[in-house]
Design a protein around this motif. Sequence first.
Motif, PDB file in Angstrom:
ATOM      1  N   VAL A 124       0.825  -1.215   0.000  1.00 23.89           N
ATOM      2  CA  VAL A 124       0.000   0.000   0.000  1.00 23.89           C
ATOM      3  C   VAL A 124       0.859   1.264   0.000  1.00 23.89           C
ATOM      4  CG1 VAL A 124      -1.750   1.286   1.270  1.00 23.89           C
ATOM      5  CG2 VAL A 124      -1.917  -1.198   1.110  1.00 23.89           C
ATOM      6  N   LEU A 167      -8.864  -3.364   0.717  1.00 20.86           N
ATOM      7  CA  LEU A 167      -9.088  -2.024   1.260  1.00 20.86           C
ATOM      8  C   LEU A 167     -10.551  -1.624   1.097  1.00 20.86           C
ATOM      9  CD1 LEU A 167      -5.996  -0.013  -0.070  1.00 20.86           C
ATOM     10  CD2 LEU A 167      -6.310  -1.028   2.195  1.00 20.86           C
ATOM     11  N   VAL A 191      -4.499  -2.051  -5.411  1.00 15.72           N
ATOM     12  CA  VAL A 191      -4.003  -3.139  -4.573  1.00 15.72           C
ATOM     13  C   VAL A 191      -4.214  -4.485  -5.263  1.00 15.72           C
ATOM     14  CG1 VAL A 191      -4.516  -4.447  -2.459  1.00 15.72           C
ATOM     15  CG2 VAL A 191      -4.118  -1.987  -2.338  1.00 15.72           C
ATOM     16  N   VAL A 228      -8.765   0.141   6.441  1.00 16.59           N
ATOM     17  CA  VAL A 228      -7.438  -0.418   6.161  1.00 16.59           C
ATOM     18  C   VAL A 228      -7.124  -1.585   7.078  1.00 16.59           C
ATOM     19  CG1 VAL A 228      -4.957   0.087   6.061  1.00 16.59           C
ATOM     20  CG2 VAL A 228      -6.612   1.836   5.365  1.00 16.59           C
TER      21      VAL A 228
END
Length: 351
Positions: A124, A167, A191, A228
Motif C-alpha cells: 500500500v 481495502l 491493490v 485499512v
Amino acid sequence: MKCVSHQQANQLLHNRFIVVLGDSIQRSVYKDIVLLLQKEKYLTASQLKSKGEMSFEQDCLVEGGCLSQMHNGTQYREVRQFQSAHYLVRFYFVTRIYSRYMQSILEDFRQGLKPDIVIVNSCVWDISRYYSNWTDDYKENLHKFFEELSGTLPEETLVVWNLAMPLGERLKGGFLVPEIKHKAPQLRYDVIEANFYSGTLANAYGMDVLDLHFQFRFSLHHRTKDGVHWNALVHRRITSLLLQHAAQAWGVSMPCPLTAVEHTEATAQQPVFGNATKPAGMCRMEGAPTYHCPPPSNYFSNMDYLYRPPHHSEPYINYCHEHVMRSRHTRRHYAPYTHHRPSHYAQHGHY
C-alpha cells in the motif's frame, strides 16, 4: 476455522527465529504471534492501534518508534523484538519493498542469525506514496528484493509473501496523508493489480504466496472503520494460516486445537470464526490435507517432537496446499537450535 492454540504455536515455533517485514498490518501479524506464544488471548483494540511503543507483551523496541520522532512519513522506522529462552521474533516496519533501508535489513540477515521463517509484504505504501505511475517502479523493486533475498537466506528458510488485504472504499489510514487523499477511491483497485504482480513474481522466485486478499474478501465486517486495518479475530486467523502452512512445510501434523481463546474487549461484540457461519472463501478445497482431531495421546508429551522425522505426515510437496499459489520443493529437516542457543541479543539491547 479452528485457530492454532497457544500450546501448538509454542511447540511448532520452538527454537525458531521468525522475522516479519512490512507495514502496520504486518506489525499486527507480529504482535499476534508474540501474544499467542505467551497466552491464549486475542489482541485488544488498543494493542492493534498502538505503534512505536517501548514494550508490547514483554517485547522491546530496538530502533525507531518513540525512541525517535513519531510521524507518518516514508522514513518512519520501527524495529521490535521478542526474545525468550526458546523464541526469537523480530519485526521491521518498511514503507518500500526495496530501498537502502531494506538493504540494511538484508545485511542484518547476512551478518547475524538466519531466520527460519520470513513473513513479508509491502504494497500500500509502495503504490501510493512514491510515484503516481507506480507500476514499473514497484515491479522493479520487487525483482530486486526477491533476487537479493534469495541470495541472502539459506534454502531451508521458509519465505511467505502475504498478499495485501482488501481495502475499503473510504480510507483513513495513517499512510493516507493529505497529499495523496485524491488516490483513495482508486487505491483498492490498485491493490488488486499490485497483488497480481507481487504474487506472480514471488511465485517465480520460489517464495510461498499466502493470498490474504482472497481469504478475507468475504470478511469485510471484520475490517475496522478506517477501511485499512482489521480486528483481532482476523489476525488470529492470519496467524493460524501461517502456522498451519509452516507445519505443512516442515512435515508436521497440525491437529485441531483443544483450548478456547480467552476473549478481550476487542472481540466481545464479534463471533469467533469457529462458531460463525464459514464464509465461502474459507471453505476447504478438494484435495487439501486433513488435519487430524483429536491428536495422539502422546502428541504434547515432548517439546522437541518437531525435530524427529514425523511418521504420520509428509512434506507438502505431495499435495496442493489450499492457501498458497504453489507448493515448494521438499525442504531438508532443519533444526538449527536444538541445543541451548546463547543470547546474542540483550533483552533490551541492539541487534
